[in-house]
Design a protein around this motif. Structure first.
Motif, PDB file in Angstrom:
ATOM      1  N   MET B   1       0.841  -1.215   0.000  1.00  0.00           N
ATOM      2  CA  MET B   1       0.000   0.000   0.000  1.00  0.00           C
ATOM      3  C   MET B   1       0.865   1.249   0.000  1.00  0.00           C
ATOM      4  SD  MET B   1      -3.045   1.246   0.063  1.00  0.00           S
ATOM      5  CE  MET B   1      -3.743   2.850   0.381  1.00  0.00           C
ATOM      6  N   GLY B   2       1.971   1.224   0.748  1.00  0.00           N
ATOM      7  CA  GLY B   2       2.782   2.427   0.916  1.00  0.00           C
ATOM      8  C   GLY B   2       3.351   2.960  -0.383  1.00  0.00           C
ATOM      9  N   ALA B   3       4.072   2.099  -1.104  1.00  0.00           N
ATOM     10  CA  ALA B   3       4.708   2.557  -2.343  1.00  0.00           C
ATOM     11  C   ALA B   3       3.663   2.909  -3.392  1.00  0.00           C
ATOM     12  CB  ALA B   3       5.647   1.467  -2.854  1.00  0.00           C
ATOM     13  N   THR B   4       2.606   2.117  -3.457  1.00  0.00           N
ATOM     14  CA  THR B   4       1.548   2.391  -4.436  1.00  0.00           C
ATOM     15  C   THR B   4       0.888   3.739  -4.176  1.00  0.00           C
ATOM     16  OG1 THR B   4       1.118   0.034  -4.269  1.00  0.00           O
ATOM     17  CG2 THR B   4      -0.405   1.316  -5.588  1.00  0.00           C
ATOM     18  N   ALA B   5       0.643   4.040  -2.903  1.00  0.00           N
ATOM     19  CA  ALA B   5       0.016   5.323  -2.574  1.00  0.00           C
ATOM     20  C   ALA B   5       0.936   6.477  -2.909  1.00  0.00           C
ATOM     21  CB  ALA B   5      -0.346   5.345  -1.091  1.00  0.00           C
ATOM     22  N   LEU B   6       2.230   6.311  -2.673  1.00  0.00           N
ATOM     23  CA  LEU B   6       3.172   7.383  -3.010  1.00  0.00           C
ATOM     24  C   LEU B   6       3.231   7.609  -4.513  1.00  0.00           C
ATOM     25  CD1 LEU B   6       6.153   6.786  -0.550  1.00  0.00           C
ATOM     26  CD2 LEU B   6       4.465   8.599  -0.507  1.00  0.00           C
ATOM     27  N   ILE B   7       3.239   6.495  -5.273  1.00  0.00           N
ATOM     28  CA  ILE B   7       3.251   6.632  -6.738  1.00  0.00           C
ATOM     29  C   ILE B   7       1.964   7.293  -7.214  1.00  0.00           C
ATOM     30  CG2 ILE B   7       3.238   5.322  -8.900  1.00  0.00           C
ATOM     31  CD1 ILE B   7       5.109   3.327  -7.529  1.00  0.00           C
ATOM     32  N   ALA B   8       0.839   6.917  -6.601  1.00  0.00           N
ATOM     33  CA  ALA B   8      -0.441   7.536  -6.977  1.00  0.00           C
ATOM     34  C   ALA B   8      -0.422   9.032  -6.689  1.00  0.00           C
ATOM     35  CB  ALA B   8      -1.582   6.865  -6.222  1.00  0.00           C
ATOM     36  N   ALA B   9       0.141   9.418  -5.528  1.00  0.00           N
ATOM     37  CA  ALA B   9       0.223  10.845  -5.198  1.00  0.00           C
ATOM     38  C   ALA B   9       1.076  11.584  -6.208  1.00  0.00           C
ATOM     39  CB  ALA B   9       0.799  11.006  -3.785  1.00  0.00           C
ATOM     40  N   ALA B  10       2.205  10.978  -6.562  1.00  0.00           N
ATOM     41  CA  ALA B  10       3.101  11.638  -7.521  1.00  0.00           C
ATOM     42  C   ALA B  10       2.434  11.794  -8.879  1.00  0.00           C
ATOM     43  CB  ALA B  10       4.390  10.831  -7.652  1.00  0.00           C
TER      44      ALA B  10
END
Lengths: 136, 74
Positions: B1-10
């Motif tokens: 969830m963490g990396a995916t959410a960061l990529i989504a934010a970017a």
């Protein structure tokens, strides 16, 4: 008074009307206070953003009219920070709804759009043809 | 969830900022051109620019808040 000042005054009136309606709704339906509070904070932030944008647009217009070489910007980062501040105040300081705050952030923009359409319509009604005699 | 959410934010804020940058550039460029050609129309052109920029900037504001929500989820 120029066009932009008149437009901004109308936007201010509409935003304050919206916020006062939120106050009335808060008094009538206190069980939904997180929604009304969020809308009011978002509306206030959107009005601050509209004033900042109008100041920046006037500055850009003055630089363009004077034809001087000077770098000016529209100050989006400042407005983004005001938006974030409103969201943080609404969600951390108080317990208002985030979605209501985000919805309130577009009150001034919506008022700007509607007033723009209305003023365009008024202009077309008073001037049905342009300077070349063609229909608008 | 963490990396995916960061990529989504970017992605969400990057694409929103890209669109707003192109839109703002077009609006400001045409307005400055118009004011330089006809300085007597400055008031009207500034109002049109204000309306255009206010509408264009609505999208990055949404994406900014969404990006921070995603960042908070990460």
């Amino acid at each position: 008074m120029d066009d932009l000042s008149a437009h901004l005054k109308a936007v201010t009136r509409i935003t304050f009307l919206f916020m006062s309606l939120c106050c009335v709704a808060w008094a009538l339906m206190p069980e939904n206070e997180s929604w009304w509070g969020g809308l009011m904070i978002g509306g206030a932030a959107s009005l601050i953003n509209a004033y900042h944008l109008s100041w920046k647009v006037t500055k850009v217009g003055a630089v363009a009219a004077a034809q001087i070489k000077k770098r000016v910007n529209l100050g989006f980062v400042t407005r983004a920070c005001i938006t974030l501040l409103a969201v943080v105040i609404a969600t951390k300081t108080y317990t208002f709804q985030l979605s209501a705050t985000v919805a309130g952030l577009f009150v001034a923009q919506l008022a700007t759009l509607i007033l723009g359409f209305l003023s365009r319509r008024k202009l077309m009604a008073s001037n049905p043809t342009d300077e070349r005699g063609e229909n608008n | 969830m963490g990396a995916t959410a960061l990529i989504a934010a970017a992605i969400v804020f990057g694409l929103g900022a890209l669109g707003a940058g192109i839109g703002n550039g077009l609006i400001v460029g045409r307005t400055v051109e118009g004011i330089s050609r006809q300085p007597e129309l400055r008031g009207t052109l500034q109002t049109t620019m204000f309306i255009g920029v206010a509408l264009v900037e609505a999208l990055p504001v949404i994406t900014l808040v969404l990006a921070f929500i995603f960042y908070g989820e990460a």
